[in-house]
Design an enzyme around this catalytic site. Structure first.
Site, PDB file in Angstrom:
ATOM      1  N   ASN A 144       0.866  -1.109   0.013  1.00 48.38           N
ATOM      2  CA  ASN A 144      -0.099  -0.035   0.145  1.00 48.38           C
ATOM      3  C   ASN A 144       0.869   1.348  -0.071  1.00 48.38           C
ATOM      4  OD1 ASN A 144       0.524  -1.165   2.798  1.00 48.38           O
ATOM      5  ND2 ASN A 144      -0.547   0.827   3.411  1.00 48.38           N
ATOM      6  N   GLN A 187      -4.923  -3.575  -2.370  1.00 49.64           N
ATOM      7  CA  GLN A 187      -4.212  -2.678  -3.381  1.00 49.64           C
ATOM      8  C   GLN A 187      -4.151  -3.376  -4.825  1.00 49.64           C
ATOM      9  OE1 GLN A 187      -3.656   0.252  -3.181  1.00 49.64           O
ATOM     10  NE2 GLN A 187      -3.832   0.748  -0.820  1.00 49.64           N
ATOM     11  N   CYS A 233       1.237   8.897  10.959  1.00 51.24           N
ATOM     12  CA  CYS A 233       1.257   9.804  12.257  1.00 51.24           C
ATOM     13  C   CYS A 233       0.882   9.081  13.146  1.00 51.24           C
ATOM     14  CB  CYS A 233       0.462  10.871  11.890  1.00 51.24           C
ATOM     15  SG  CYS A 233       0.177  12.224  13.147  1.00 51.24           S
TER      16      CYS A 233
END
Length: 377
Positions: free
Chosen positions: A153, A181, A326
């Site tokens: 991905n 994907q 993140c």
């Protein structure tokens, strides 16, 4: 609006899917599990979509279990299979995953350690392709399940699934493929696997819907990880979202007729984009060789340029992503890139792009112009 090149995260919704979904939100709304006319019509629509998706991936419709997406499908595939093995008294306590699997696979596998399972990560090479000789050494008669994604991905690397299957079958281990994907971008035959996870929004369908392929021929059927009704053959409870499933089915129907054309289109745009960068003397490094990646996918390192800065400065003109995640408000280097051999600095200089069905040559050229202005020469 910025040119959208973040297809690894989600592809644009196909107009055909949007049109097919529209009546099921209101005019034809009905619970597909209800016995009245509207319910029966909704059920027919759901089963029609199930057939269209099955046709795209080489499955029987009854081998598909609808989920909220590939993350849930991955959880059921790993945790459900492990629980089924424990209940059946199968004495295999090892699960092998590639080192660059999606976090939903790595985290699901990791959660099974407390149940007595050993999780083994198979290494990848500099192109993000699983090391088959290493996999052969890691898979044994103690292995319950081997889980390897079809396409990564982040970097778009295509995995040698035929070799993964050969190694797994030799040890009589089950095979799970996270195909999120790959579906709609590459030809896929789920008949070769025991389990496969699918995602609608990675193949021009709506968000919030996916599926798990469960082979009728598999020696072990996963147990549910959620509890409620007996929908979806008892594997995944809950009311099915008819509009989303109809949109998923239409996306699959369209993709089935466009696989070759879409692949050629995406490949041509990525080639044009790179040529435009070179013509502007932009320095960059491709993370994965072209022959190893899905058409249209690019992971590029711009030496001396911070990826987050590139994304921020280009955001009003092009929408791209970085090779970072993140976590708790802190930016950390991509584990995928690090496990491919990148340094922390190299990983922090890497961005990812995907040229989709709905991008144009003008988009490719404009994206190269924008990046050349930002990263310098």
């Amino acid at each position: 609006m910025p040119i959208y090149l973040d297809g690894h995260s989600t592809t644009p919704l196909a107009p055909e899917s949007m049109e097919a979904m529209a009546p099921w939100w209101h005019a034809q709304a009905g619970n597909p599990h209800s016995p009245h006319l509207r319910g029966m019509l909704a059920s027919q629509a759901v089963e029609g979509a199930r057939s269209d998706i099955a046709s795209l991936v080489g499955a029987d419709p009854q081998e598909l279990v609808f989920t909220s997406g590939a993350t849930e499908a991955n959880n059921i595939a790993l945790r459900g299979t492990a629980l089924a093995a424990l209940e059946a008294g199968i004495d295999r306590r090892e699960i092998v995953v590639s080192a660059i699997e999606h976090k939903s696979v790595l985290a699901s596998a990791g959660s099974l350690r407390s149940a007595g399972f050993r999780i083994i990560e198979a290494p990848v090479d500099v192109n993000g392709v699983i090391d088959i000789p290493a996999l052969e050494r890691l898979v044994s008669d103690r292995t319950l399940l081997v889980s390897v994604m079809a396409v990564n991905n982040e970097v778009g690397s295509i995995q040698p699934l035929a070799d993964v299957i050969r190694v797994s079958r030799a040890a009589r281990a089950l095979v799970h493929v996270d195909a999120a994907q790959a579906v709609g971008k590459l030809a896929l035959d789920c008949a070769e696997f025991d389990l496969a996870s699918l995602s609608s929004h990675k193949m021009y369908g709506p968000m919030g819907i996916g599926a798990l392929f469960v082979s009728a021929a598999s020696q072990l059927r996963p147990l549910p990880v959620l509890f409620g009704g007996s929908q979806e053959a008892g594997i995944r409870p809950g009311t099915l979202p008819t509009p989303l499933i109809v949109g998923f089915g239409m996306a699959a129907k369209v993709s089935r007729t466009r696989l070759g054309a879409d692949a050629a289109h995406s490949r041509n745009l990525s080639v044009l984009f790179l040529e435009e960068l070179r013509s502007r003397q932009v320095q960059f490094v491709e993370s994965v060789f072209e022959q190893n990646r899905v058409p249209g996918s690019l992971s590029l390192r711009f030496p001396g340029n911070d990826a987050m800065s590139i994304i921020s400065r280009s955001g009003d003109r092009i929408a791209i992503s970085e090779g970072s995640a993140c976590t708790s408000g802190q930016i950390t280097a991509s584990y995928v890139l690090l496990r491919m051999g990148f340094t922390q600095k190299e990983a922090s200089e890497t961005v990812r792009l995907y040229f989709s069905r709905y991008n144009s040559e003008a988009d490719a050229t404009e994206a190269a112009v924008v990046l050349s202005e930002i990263v310098g020469r």
